[in-house]
Design a protein around this motif. Sequence first.
Motif, mmCIF file in Angstrom:
data_model
loop_
_atom_site.group_PDB
_atom_site.id
_atom_site.type_symbol
_atom_site.label_atom_id
_atom_site.label_comp_id
_atom_site.label_asym_id
_atom_site.label_seq_id
_atom_site.Cartn_x
_atom_site.Cartn_y
_atom_site.Cartn_z
ATOM 1 N N VAL A 204 -31.052 3.932 -88.651
ATOM 2 C CA VAL A 204 -32.409 3.548 -88.237
ATOM 3 C C VAL A 204 -33.431 4.550 -88.768
ATOM 4 O O VAL A 204 -34.496 4.166 -89.280
ATOM 5 C CB VAL A 204 -32.496 3.430 -86.702
ATOM 6 C CG1 VAL A 204 -33.953 3.296 -86.254
ATOM 7 C CG2 VAL A 204 -31.693 2.230 -86.210
ATOM 8 N N ASP A 205 -33.120 5.835 -88.672
ATOM 9 C CA ASP A 205 -34.049 6.860 -89.152
ATOM 10 C C ASP A 205 -34.247 6.759 -90.667
ATOM 11 O O ASP A 205 -35.361 6.923 -91.174
ATOM 12 C CB ASP A 205 -33.525 8.249 -88.786
ATOM 13 C CG ASP A 205 -34.554 9.333 -89.066
ATOM 14 O OD1 ASP A 205 -35.705 9.176 -88.638
ATOM 15 O OD2 ASP A 205 -34.210 10.329 -89.726
ATOM 16 N N THR A 206 -33.169 6.461 -91.405
ATOM 17 C CA THR A 206 -33.273 6.295 -92.855
ATOM 18 C C THR A 206 -34.152 5.105 -93.208
ATOM 19 O O THR A 206 -35.011 5.184 -94.099
ATOM 20 C CB THR A 206 -31.870 6.121 -93.475
ATOM 21 O OG1 THR A 206 -31.077 7.272 -93.176
ATOM 22 C CG2 THR A 206 -31.951 5.965 -94.982
ATOM 23 N N VAL A 207 -33.979 3.987 -92.501
ATOM 24 C CA VAL A 207 -34.785 2.781 -92.753
ATOM 25 C C VAL A 207 -36.252 3.034 -92.409
ATOM 26 O O VAL A 207 -37.155 2.632 -93.152
ATOM 27 C CB VAL A 207 -34.229 1.586 -91.952
ATOM 28 C CG1 VAL A 207 -35.180 0.399 -92.021
ATOM 29 C CG2 VAL A 207 -32.852 1.178 -92.475
ATOM 30 N N VAL A 208 -36.499 3.714 -91.288
ATOM 31 C CA VAL A 208 -37.878 4.023 -90.886
ATOM 32 C C VAL A 208 -38.568 4.885 -91.940
ATOM 33 O O VAL A 208 -39.740 4.659 -92.271
ATOM 34 C CB VAL A 208 -37.894 4.733 -89.511
ATOM 35 C CG1 VAL A 208 -39.268 5.329 -89.214
ATOM 36 C CG2 VAL A 208 -37.510 3.752 -88.414
ATOM 37 N N ALA A 209 -37.862 5.869 -92.484
ATOM 38 C CA ALA A 209 -38.437 6.731 -93.519
ATOM 39 C C ALA A 209 -38.801 5.929 -94.762
ATOM 40 O O ALA A 209 -39.863 6.133 -95.357
ATOM 41 C CB ALA A 209 -37.455 7.849 -93.875
ATOM 42 N N GLY A 210 -37.926 5.011 -95.156
ATOM 43 C CA GLY A 210 -38.224 4.148 -96.298
ATOM 44 C C GLY A 210 -39.426 3.261 -96.027
ATOM 45 O O GLY A 210 -40.293 3.075 -96.901
ATOM 46 N N GLY A 211 -39.497 2.690 -94.826
ATOM 47 C CA GLY A 211 -40.638 1.850 -94.465
ATOM 48 C C GLY A 211 -41.937 2.630 -94.429
ATOM 49 O O GLY A 211 -42.994 2.122 -94.832
ATOM 50 N N HIS B 195 -26.906 10.042 -93.394
ATOM 51 C CA HIS B 195 -28.319 10.198 -93.034
ATOM 52 C C HIS B 195 -29.109 10.634 -94.257
ATOM 53 O O HIS B 195 -28.996 11.769 -94.713
ATOM 54 C CB HIS B 195 -28.469 11.242 -91.913
ATOM 55 C CG HIS B 195 -29.896 11.438 -91.493
ATOM 56 N ND1 HIS B 195 -30.488 12.672 -91.429
ATOM 57 C CD2 HIS B 195 -30.849 10.536 -91.130
ATOM 58 C CE1 HIS B 195 -31.740 12.533 -91.043
ATOM 59 N NE2 HIS B 195 -31.979 11.254 -90.846
ATOM 60 N N LEU B 196 -29.936 9.739 -94.797
ATOM 61 C CA LEU B 196 -30.610 9.979 -96.070
ATOM 62 C C LEU B 196 -32.089 9.627 -95.980
ATOM 63 O O LEU B 196 -32.643 8.947 -96.851
ATOM 64 C CB LEU B 196 -29.924 9.168 -97.169
ATOM 65 C CG LEU B 196 -28.448 9.524 -97.370
ATOM 66 C CD1 LEU B 196 -27.671 8.339 -97.896
ATOM 67 C CD2 LEU B 196 -28.314 10.703 -98.316
ATOM 68 N N SER B 197 -32.739 10.085 -94.920
ATOM 69 C CA SER B 197 -34.145 9.732 -94.709
ATOM 70 C C SER B 197 -35.037 10.230 -95.850
ATOM 71 O O SER B 197 -35.907 9.497 -96.334
ATOM 72 C CB SER B 197 -34.630 10.293 -93.372
ATOM 73 O OG SER B 197 -34.413 11.694 -93.297
ATOM 74 N N GLY B 198 -34.838 11.483 -96.282
ATOM 75 C CA GLY B 198 -35.652 12.028 -97.360
ATOM 76 C C GLY B 198 -35.431 11.298 -98.676
ATOM 77 O O GLY B 198 -36.383 10.996 -99.399
#
Length: 390
Positions: free
Chosen positions: A82-89, A284-287
């Motif tokens: 979820v955190d990775t998707v939010v960062a992309g969005g 986990h790949l938010s960046g």
Amino acid sequence: MKKKVKIGLLPRVIIAILLGIFFGYFMPTPLARAFLTFNGIFSQFLGFMIPLIIIGLVTPAIADIGKGAGKLLLVTVIIAYVDTVVAGGLAYGTGLCLFPSMIASTGGAMPHIDKATELAPYFSINIPAMADVMSGLVFSFMLGLGIAYGGLTATKNIFNEFKYVIEKVIAKAIIPLLPLYIFGVFLNMAHNGQAQQILLVFSQIIIVILVLHVFILVYQFCIAGAIIRRNPFRLLWNMMPAYLTALGTSSSAATIPVTLEQTMKNGVGKEIAGFVVPLCATIHLSGSAMKITACALTICLLVGLPHDPALFIYFILMLSIIMVAAPGVPGGAIMAALAPLASILGFNSEAQALMIALYIAMDSFGTACNVTGDGAIALVVNKMFGKKER
């Protein structure tokens, strides 16, 4: 007798970065190649150790957690995804507002990409890993859950001893040599001026990406700090050695030892940290998601490809899954992302070359964001599943 002054990891990493950049501009090529030879050997050693680190830390952690490991795994994966998707969005929404005017100010021309010429080491040693990162994770999950549900005491003791060996290798070999490795990385970057042309053309876009990168870290630790009721900026500061190490290595997996150490300094239990940190180094790949999305949108605007919200939401959802396949090595995320870039966004070979050049130029910043955010996830998971103090 004078007391021996001990320099911590954080100042050693900072010194390594500054010296690498400074000496990179005038160090003679033969001497620079000697440092790159060390970097090549150490990089091979890290590649060999990464799956063993994952097996040695994750397997005992799952076994120690017991029958609740399955639930812990599910919760950690959901939070990371979820955190990775939010960062992309976030990157897509910000880019849609800012990038069109920025690109218009540069003339909107797509630059030609020339491959950077790097210094070569004197020799190289190939140290193949005994398993890849994904195989190591699957093996750890399977064995750890088997030990937990089957009550396999003898097997558990074997892997606890294996964990001891891995921890000693980390403490006595990897951590002491990391600053020298980081020095060589920045020495090479300063010496060959890698991706300077791309950095000039996309300077405005890169500034936006770096601001987003800081914003992501702040909101991650503000959420974690609110959940555990601690100062988020103090928690974030404690993760700085992991951030700077990732900045030098460009590898989430290679930074696991430092991330693990700093996460435990933030108060996360050893078992939870040993489970969450190696797992999040892979999932986990938010960046990286933020950076790839921003760069992809930039190129879509440059060449006139479709970039509507529905298309990019689908791209981000798929990207966040596909990147899990190869984040353990520098540049691994963009290599894994080439498939959805081509199949979903319609990138041709020239657009893919531009993506690779732009991404690699900032690779370490995305990786640093990834691993630092792992510490925030570990804090939340520790609050949910950690052993209560009596």
